[in-house]
Write a protein that holds these residues in place. Structure first.
Motif, PDB file in Angstrom:
ATOM      1  N   PHE B 274      87.387  25.034  56.252  1.00  0.00           N
ATOM      2  CA  PHE B 274      86.700  24.324  55.174  1.00  0.00           C
ATOM      3  C   PHE B 274      87.547  23.115  54.804  1.00  0.00           C
ATOM      4  CE2 PHE B 274      86.298  23.968  50.456  1.00  0.00           C
ATOM      5  CZ  PHE B 274      84.988  23.511  50.426  1.00  0.00           C
ATOM      6  N   ILE B 275      86.964  21.907  54.978  1.00  0.00           N
ATOM      7  CA  ILE B 275      87.750  20.699  54.730  1.00  0.00           C
ATOM      8  C   ILE B 275      87.136  19.908  53.578  1.00  0.00           C
ATOM      9  CG2 ILE B 275      88.608  18.555  55.753  1.00  0.00           C
ATOM     10  CD1 ILE B 275      88.422  20.166  58.464  1.00  0.00           C
ATOM     11  N   PRO B 276      87.759  19.984  52.375  1.00  0.00           N
ATOM     12  CA  PRO B 276      87.226  19.261  51.208  1.00  0.00           C
ATOM     13  C   PRO B 276      87.909  17.896  51.061  1.00  0.00           C
ATOM     14  CG  PRO B 276      88.835  20.908  50.528  1.00  0.00           C
ATOM     15  CD  PRO B 276      88.898  20.853  52.027  1.00  0.00           C
ATOM     16  N   SER B 277      87.170  16.929  50.499  1.00  0.00           N
ATOM     17  CA  SER B 277      87.759  15.608  50.253  1.00  0.00           C
ATOM     18  C   SER B 277      88.630  15.690  49.008  1.00  0.00           C
ATOM     19  CB  SER B 277      86.648  14.571  50.058  1.00  0.00           C
ATOM     20  OG  SER B 277      86.064  14.736  48.785  1.00  0.00           O
ATOM     21  N   PRO B 278      89.557  14.713  48.835  1.00  0.00           N
ATOM     22  CA  PRO B 278      90.447  14.737  47.666  1.00  0.00           C
ATOM     23  C   PRO B 278      89.685  14.810  46.340  1.00  0.00           C
ATOM     24  CG  PRO B 278      91.168  13.090  49.244  1.00  0.00           C
ATOM     25  CD  PRO B 278      89.875  13.618  49.755  1.00  0.00           C
ATOM     26  N   ARG B 279      88.568  14.063  46.272  1.00  0.00           N
ATOM     27  CA  ARG B 279      87.800  14.052  45.017  1.00  0.00           C
ATOM     28  C   ARG B 279      87.249  15.444  44.715  1.00  0.00           C
ATOM     29  NH1 ARG B 279      87.667  13.259  40.700  1.00  0.00           N
ATOM     30  NH2 ARG B 279      86.130  12.222  39.371  1.00  0.00           N
ATOM     31  N   LEU B 280      86.787  16.097  45.795  1.00  0.00           N
ATOM     32  CA  LEU B 280      86.226  17.448  45.627  1.00  0.00           C
ATOM     33  C   LEU B 280      87.298  18.396  45.081  1.00  0.00           C
ATOM     34  CD1 LEU B 280      83.837  19.314  46.028  1.00  0.00           C
ATOM     35  CD2 LEU B 280      84.568  19.716  48.352  1.00  0.00           C
ATOM     36  N   LYS B 281      88.522  18.237  45.624  1.00  0.00           N
ATOM     37  CA  LYS B 281      89.622  19.077  45.145  1.00  0.00           C
ATOM     38  C   LYS B 281      89.844  18.845  43.653  1.00  0.00           C
ATOM     39  CE  LYS B 281      92.184  19.267  49.494  1.00  0.00           C
ATOM     40  NZ  LYS B 281      93.415  18.817  50.153  1.00  0.00           N
ATOM     41  N   GLN B 282      89.758  17.561  43.249  1.00  0.00           N
ATOM     42  CA  GLN B 282      89.935  17.233  41.832  1.00  0.00           C
ATOM     43  C   GLN B 282      88.906  17.953  40.974  1.00  0.00           C
ATOM     44  OE1 GLN B 282      89.897  13.042  41.137  1.00  0.00           O
ATOM     45  NE2 GLN B 282      91.783  12.694  42.282  1.00  0.00           N
ATOM     46  N   PHE B 283      87.649  17.957  41.464  1.00  0.00           N
ATOM     47  CA  PHE B 283      86.586  18.619  40.709  1.00  0.00           C
ATOM     48  C   PHE B 283      86.961  20.066  40.409  1.00  0.00           C
ATOM     49  CE2 PHE B 283      82.930  15.845  42.537  1.00  0.00           C
ATOM     50  CZ  PHE B 283      83.324  14.819  41.698  1.00  0.00           C
ATOM     51  N   PHE B 284      87.557  20.707  41.415  1.00  0.00           N
ATOM     52  CA  PHE B 284      87.884  22.122  41.265  1.00  0.00           C
ATOM     53  C   PHE B 284      89.259  22.314  40.633  1.00  0.00           C
ATOM     54  CE2 PHE B 284      84.551  24.705  43.218  1.00  0.00           C
ATOM     55  CZ  PHE B 284      83.746  23.705  43.751  1.00  0.00           C
ATOM     56  N   GLY B 285      89.911  21.195  40.244  1.00  0.00           N
ATOM     57  CA  GLY B 285      91.176  21.286  39.526  1.00  0.00           C
ATOM     58  C   GLY B 285      92.386  21.386  40.415  1.00  0.00           C
ATOM     59  N   TYR B 286      92.225  21.007  41.707  1.00  0.00           N
ATOM     60  CA  TYR B 286      93.372  21.037  42.608  1.00  0.00           C
ATOM     61  C   TYR B 286      93.964  19.643  42.724  1.00  0.00           C
ATOM     62  CZ  TYR B 286      92.110  25.712  44.209  1.00  0.00           C
ATOM     63  OH  TYR B 286      91.852  27.036  44.281  1.00  0.00           O
ATOM     64  N   HIS B 287      95.251  19.566  43.111  1.00  0.00           N
ATOM     65  CA  HIS B 287      95.840  18.273  43.434  1.00  0.00           C
ATOM     66  C   HIS B 287      95.381  17.889  44.824  1.00  0.00           C
ATOM     67  CE1 HIS B 287      98.099  18.541  39.841  1.00  0.00           C
ATOM     68  NE2 HIS B 287      98.850  19.564  40.243  1.00  0.00           N
ATOM     69  N   GLU B 288      95.459  16.569  45.099  1.00  0.00           N
ATOM     70  CA  GLU B 288      94.963  16.073  46.385  1.00  0.00           C
ATOM     71  C   GLU B 288      95.652  16.718  47.571  1.00  0.00           C
ATOM     72  OE1 GLU B 288      94.730  11.878  46.956  1.00  0.00           O
ATOM     73  OE2 GLU B 288      93.657  11.564  45.069  1.00  0.00           O
ATOM     74  N   ASP B 289      96.962  17.004  47.409  1.00  0.00           N
ATOM     75  CA  ASP B 289      97.721  17.509  48.553  1.00  0.00           C
ATOM     76  C   ASP B 289      97.732  19.036  48.631  1.00  0.00           C
ATOM     77  OD1 ASP B 289      99.141  17.690  46.269  1.00  0.00           O
ATOM     78  OD2 ASP B 289     100.982  16.752  47.016  1.00  0.00           O
ATOM     79  N   GLU B 290      97.020  19.667  47.732  1.00  0.00           N
ATOM     80  CA  GLU B 290      96.962  21.133  47.771  1.00  0.00           C
ATOM     81  C   GLU B 290      95.825  21.592  48.684  1.00  0.00           C
ATOM     82  OE1 GLU B 290      98.452  23.014  43.607  1.00  0.00           O
ATOM     83  OE2 GLU B 290      96.594  21.871  43.527  1.00  0.00           O
ATOM     84  N   THR B 291      96.004  22.766  49.278  1.00  0.00           N
ATOM     85  CA  THR B 291      94.894  23.303  50.071  1.00  0.00           C
ATOM     86  C   THR B 291      93.969  24.053  49.138  1.00  0.00           C
ATOM     87  OG1 THR B 291      96.612  24.821  50.775  1.00  0.00           O
ATOM     88  CG2 THR B 291      95.442  23.613  52.511  1.00  0.00           C
ATOM     89  N   MET B 292      92.674  23.895  49.441  1.00  0.00           N
ATOM     90  CA  MET B 292      91.680  24.571  48.627  1.00  0.00           C
ATOM     91  C   MET B 292      90.776  25.379  49.556  1.00  0.00           C
ATOM     92  SD  MET B 292      88.972  22.929  45.989  1.00  0.00           S
ATOM     93  CE  MET B 292      87.515  22.752  46.965  1.00  0.00           C
ATOM     94  N   PRO B 293      91.028  26.667  49.689  1.00  0.00           N
ATOM     95  CA  PRO B 293      90.208  27.474  50.605  1.00  0.00           C
ATOM     96  C   PRO B 293      88.773  27.622  50.066  1.00  0.00           C
ATOM     97  CG  PRO B 293      92.164  28.669  49.874  1.00  0.00           C
ATOM     98  CD  PRO B 293      92.026  27.471  48.995  1.00  0.00           C
ATOM     99  N   TYR B 294      87.860  27.845  50.996  1.00  0.00           N
ATOM    100  CA  TYR B 294      86.441  28.007  50.654  1.00  0.00           C
ATOM    101  C   TYR B 294      86.255  29.143  49.646  1.00  0.00           C
ATOM    102  CZ  TYR B 294      81.433  28.809  51.342  1.00  0.00           C
ATOM    103  OH  TYR B 294      80.101  28.964  51.148  1.00  0.00           O
ATOM    104  N   GLU B 295      86.954  30.244  49.873  1.00  0.00           N
ATOM    105  CA  GLU B 295      86.805  31.426  49.008  1.00  0.00           C
ATOM    106  C   GLU B 295      87.232  31.098  47.572  1.00  0.00           C
ATOM    107  OE1 GLU B 295      88.382  31.400  51.937  1.00  0.00           O
ATOM    108  OE2 GLU B 295      86.761  32.360  53.059  1.00  0.00           O
ATOM    109  N   ALA B 296      88.309  30.285  47.487  1.00  0.00           N
ATOM    110  CA  ALA B 296      88.800  29.899  46.160  1.00  0.00           C
ATOM    111  C   ALA B 296      87.742  29.077  45.429  1.00  0.00           C
ATOM    112  CB  ALA B 296      90.090  29.101  46.297  1.00  0.00           C
ATOM    113  N   ALA B 297      87.136  28.149  46.170  1.00  0.00           N
ATOM    114  CA  ALA B 297      86.108  27.296  45.570  1.00  0.00           C
ATOM    115  C   ALA B 297      84.952  28.149  45.077  1.00  0.00           C
ATOM    116  CB  ALA B 297      85.618  26.274  46.603  1.00  0.00           C
ATOM    117  N   VAL B 298      84.550  29.118  45.898  1.00  0.00           N
ATOM    118  CA  VAL B 298      83.423  29.974  45.532  1.00  0.00           C
ATOM    119  C   VAL B 298      83.755  30.796  44.287  1.00  0.00           C
ATOM    120  CG1 VAL B 298      82.094  31.998  46.247  1.00  0.00           C
ATOM    121  CG2 VAL B 298      82.416  30.091  47.833  1.00  0.00           C
ATOM    122  N   SER B 299      85.002  31.253  44.230  1.00  0.00           N
ATOM    123  CA  SER B 299      85.376  32.107  43.102  1.00  0.00           C
ATOM    124  C   SER B 299      85.409  31.340  41.783  1.00  0.00           C
ATOM    125  CB  SER B 299      86.744  32.743  43.367  1.00  0.00           C
ATOM    126  OG  SER B 299      87.740  31.751  43.222  1.00  0.00           O
TER     127      SER B 299
END
Lengths: 122, 594
Positions: B274-299
């Motif tokens: 699962f490859i999210p764009s930096p902006r998408l990571k921001q939406f979910f409260g992640y930093h740009e350089d952090e990994t955001m797994p699909y499961e985390a996003a769903v949760s």
């Protein structure tokens, strides 16, 4: 003397018309415009029916209904909730009131329901 | 070697002398006229019977010319007296041979021939070798004076000259011969070379032809290469252009994504990552350089939406459909709520690319908040409107009762019309409130078992009481038990009938029916109205949609009735649709699962 009906409705216009038609039908009507006055009414427990509005200036009519149903002195007195809120069905699920009537109502419907609850005590 | 002379006859330089003799190529050759002539001349001059021209070789003495000695051509060296004569540079003379001690046993002297006289002058070469003699012989003893000796010596010199001459002519001939041979050989070689040359020439011709063919091929290839080169240049230019355009469009896309505040993602077909764009990571409260797994996003989808969203996404991927959902998410660290509009789809495989999932996420928090404010406003206004409407309706009804009691028909009639208007207004307000509820996705559906036949009956009673402008025909309905929200379904039927009344001419017929079709209860409301264009039919159920036509200009409405019907029926898992022909009429259907 006719049956006693206690009315809690903040809108003066509605309160007047209800008082008018119920009095006309020989009921004894006690009208209140807020919860505070209503709760202070000494003869609360001597009523035959409560007509309660939901949205009131100093609180929610549904909570008043709960209080009445949790009070030994009043829990057997039937309650009719009145609301302009469209979510009446939802309200019915969470409220112990005996009946509900949507605003604006047909006064004949109101009279029919009132008569029903007064002649068929629960 | 036999030696009849009783003394040495081999000079010291005999080897060189024999070599010198051989040089003249005269030994053992046939007689030659000039030598025979000289020998003959000697017999005449000196009046002797025998004259010889002898050549003294290593073993034998050869007679080049022989006059008067029979057919003899050779004599052994040890017998011939010439062997003695070559030892002396002067003329050797034996005037009376039988008296000479060295010749006592010589067969020529002692034998039958009876040699008595011998005179021999040596044949001396230019380099001093004595290769033979010119000699004269007689069978009687003779005196040989100095003059005679001089003559013989001169004649010997002539012989020698002849020998030299002969050699030179032989050499000449030989040279000629050799030249001829050489010429012939050269000729042959030349011929051979010529042939070779001709062959080579043919080969060269062939090669030439091949070369010219190859040449023209190369030329053609060259031309082709040139044209290919040109084409490549053109392609390159186009590619450069395309590249520039791509860069521009990429730029525009990025600008659009930034402007739209879009988060984007895709799922790699190979790795399923699962490859999210930096902006998408921001939406979910992640930093740009952090990994955001699909499961985390769903949760992070708000609990009350989570299951439904996941189900819809999985369903879309499974059925190769796209999805478009709105739901709230809770930010990773701040736990702040954010509303997003999320879309996704399966991108089918194309040349050189595998299929993959991709989607966008748009932050609609502000929009949602505005919507909430708007809904709150509508709710408040509706409620506030209903309150005076309630008392107004009540007053009208009280008056109506009084009028009835007083037998004031005129007032009663007017008041009942006034009351109908308050009912209409009330219905309108309910519509707004319901729309607000539909927007927030929760029209409350209160499921209860009831008979559709009863509901249709109620609708019939109501419409007969309120509608006199149209001829409404209710077909008989069989008992059809359904589990549904009776009030809401009734609202839909009323709405459809009211619409039919609204959009069809006065006095026309409206048919209402309810039948069972494939495990559903199917209700239809058929009118003889203006009909709906095919292009408008799907949009009829959209919120605030109103057909744009002249006929519609005089008919009021907000475009929320059918939208609400659609929401209610879909809330039951049912279906609502229209079949219509312009100018002929429309039939609205809805079906509820049994």
């Amino acid at each position: 003397m006719g049956k006693k009906i206690c009315l809690l409705e903040d809108d003066e216009g509605i309160r007047e018309i209800i008082e008018m038609i119920l009095t006309d039908e020989q009921y004894e009507v006690y009208g209140f415009s807020n919860i505070k006055d209503f709760m202070a009414f000494k003869d609360k427990g001597k009523q035959d029916l409560y007509l309660l509005d939901v949205r009131l200036p100093d609180g929610n009519g549904l909570l008043v209904c709960d209080d009445l149903k949790n009070d030994e002195a009043t829990k057997k007195i039937p309650i009719m909730m009145m609301s302009a809120h469209a979510g009446l069905n939802e309200m019915k699920r969470n409220c112990k009131a005996e009946d509900f009537i949507a605003k604006p109502f047909d006064i004949f419907d109101l009279l029919k329901k009132v008569d029903y609850h007064l002649t068929n005590p629960h | 070697m036999e030696n009849t002379f009783g003394k040495n006859i081999i000079p010291d330089n005999d080897v060189e002398r024999v070599e010198a003799l051989k040089r003249y190529k005269i030994i053992n050759t046939p007689p030659e006229h000039c030598f025979d002539h000289i020998a003959g001349l000697a017999t005449q001059i000196f009046n002797v019977p025998v004259s010889l021209i002898s050549l003294v070789d290593a073993e034998q003495v050869y007679f080049k010319a022989n006059v008067g000695m029979g057919k003899a051509t050779t004599s052994p060296r040890g017998v011939s007296i010439c062997s003695l004569a070559v030892l002396d540079p002067e003329v050797t003379v034996f005037e009376n041979a039988p008296h000479e001690p060295c010749l006592l046993t010589n067969p020529n002297v002692a034998g039958s021939f009876g040699l008595k006289f011998y005179a021999g002058a040596p044949l001396t070469t230019a380099d001093g070798f004595r290769i033979g003699t010119l000699c004269i012989i007689d069978k009687i003893p003779r005196k040989f004076d100095a003059n005679s000796r001089a003559i013989l010596k001169s004649m010997a010199k002539i012989v020698m000259d002849e020998i030299e001459l002969r050699l030179s002519s032989i050499s000449e001939v030989e040279l000629q011969h050799q030249l001829m041979e050489e010429t012939t050989a050269s000729n042959e070689e030349l011929l051979a070379s010529n042939e070779e040359l001709i062959r080579s020439q043919i080969e060269v011709g062939k090669l030439n032809a091949e070369l010219s063919e190859t040449n023209s091929e190369i030329r053609a290839a060259n031309e082709e290469l040139l044209s290919v080169n040109h084409a490549l240049k053109v392609t390159q230019n186009s590619l450069l252009l395309v590249n520039a355009k791509l860069a521009e469009s990429e730029n525009l896309k990025n600008m659009a994504i930034e402007q739209a505040d879009l988060g984007i993602w895709y799922i790699d077909a190979d790795t399923r990552a699962f490859i999210p764009s930096p902006r998408l990571k921001q939406f979910f409260g992640y930093h740009e350089d952090e990994t955001m797994p699909y499961e985390a996003a769903v949760s992070q989808i708000r609990e009350d939406y989570s299951a439904k969203v996941v189900e819809k996404i999985n369903e879309a991927f499974l059925n190769n459909e796209s999805y478009d959902l709105e739901y709230p998410i809770i930010e990773f660290r701040s736990k702040r709520q954010r509303w997003v509009k999320s879309t996704g789809k399966l991108n089918p495989a194309e040349k050189g690319r595998k299929s993959y999932f991709s989607g966008t996420v748009l932050d609609i928090t502000e929009q949602k908040e505005n919507e909430q404010r708007k809904n709150d406003f509508i709710s408040m206004v509706s409620h506030e409107l209903k309150t005076p409407l309630t008392s107004m309706g009540g007053y009208i009804q009280v008056l109506q009762m009084r009028a009835d009691k007083n037998k004031d028909g005129m007032s009663g009639n007017i008041l009942s019309r006034a009351y109908i208007q308050t009912k209409k207004m009330s219905t309108m307000i309910d519509g707004f409130l319901n729309m607000k509820r539909a927007d927030t996705g929760k029209i409350p559906i209160d499921l209860k078992l009831f008979d559709m036949a009863d509901l249709i009956k109620e609708a019939e009673v109501e419409s007969l009481a309120t509608i006199s402008s149209h001829n409404i025909i209710f077909a008989p309905v069989e008992t059809t038990p359904v589990v549904a929200d009776k009030d809401k379904v009734g609202q839909v039927i009323t709405n459809l009938i009211n619409n039919a009344v609204k959009y069809s001419p006065l006095g026309s017929t409206i048919n209402v029916a309810c039948i069972r079709v494939n495990e559903t209860a199917q209700v239809s409301v058929k009118d003889e109205g203006m009909g709906v264009l095919p292009t408008d039919q799907d949009k009829l159920f959209d919120r605030f949609f109103r057909v744009d036509s002249k006929q519609m200009a005089n008919i009021s409405g907000f475009g929320i009735g059918l939208y609400l019907c659609d929401e209610i029926i879909r809330g039951h898992g049912g279906k609502i649709w229209v079949e219509s022909e312009l100018g002929v009429g429309s039939t609205f259907y809805f079906s509820l699962p049994l």
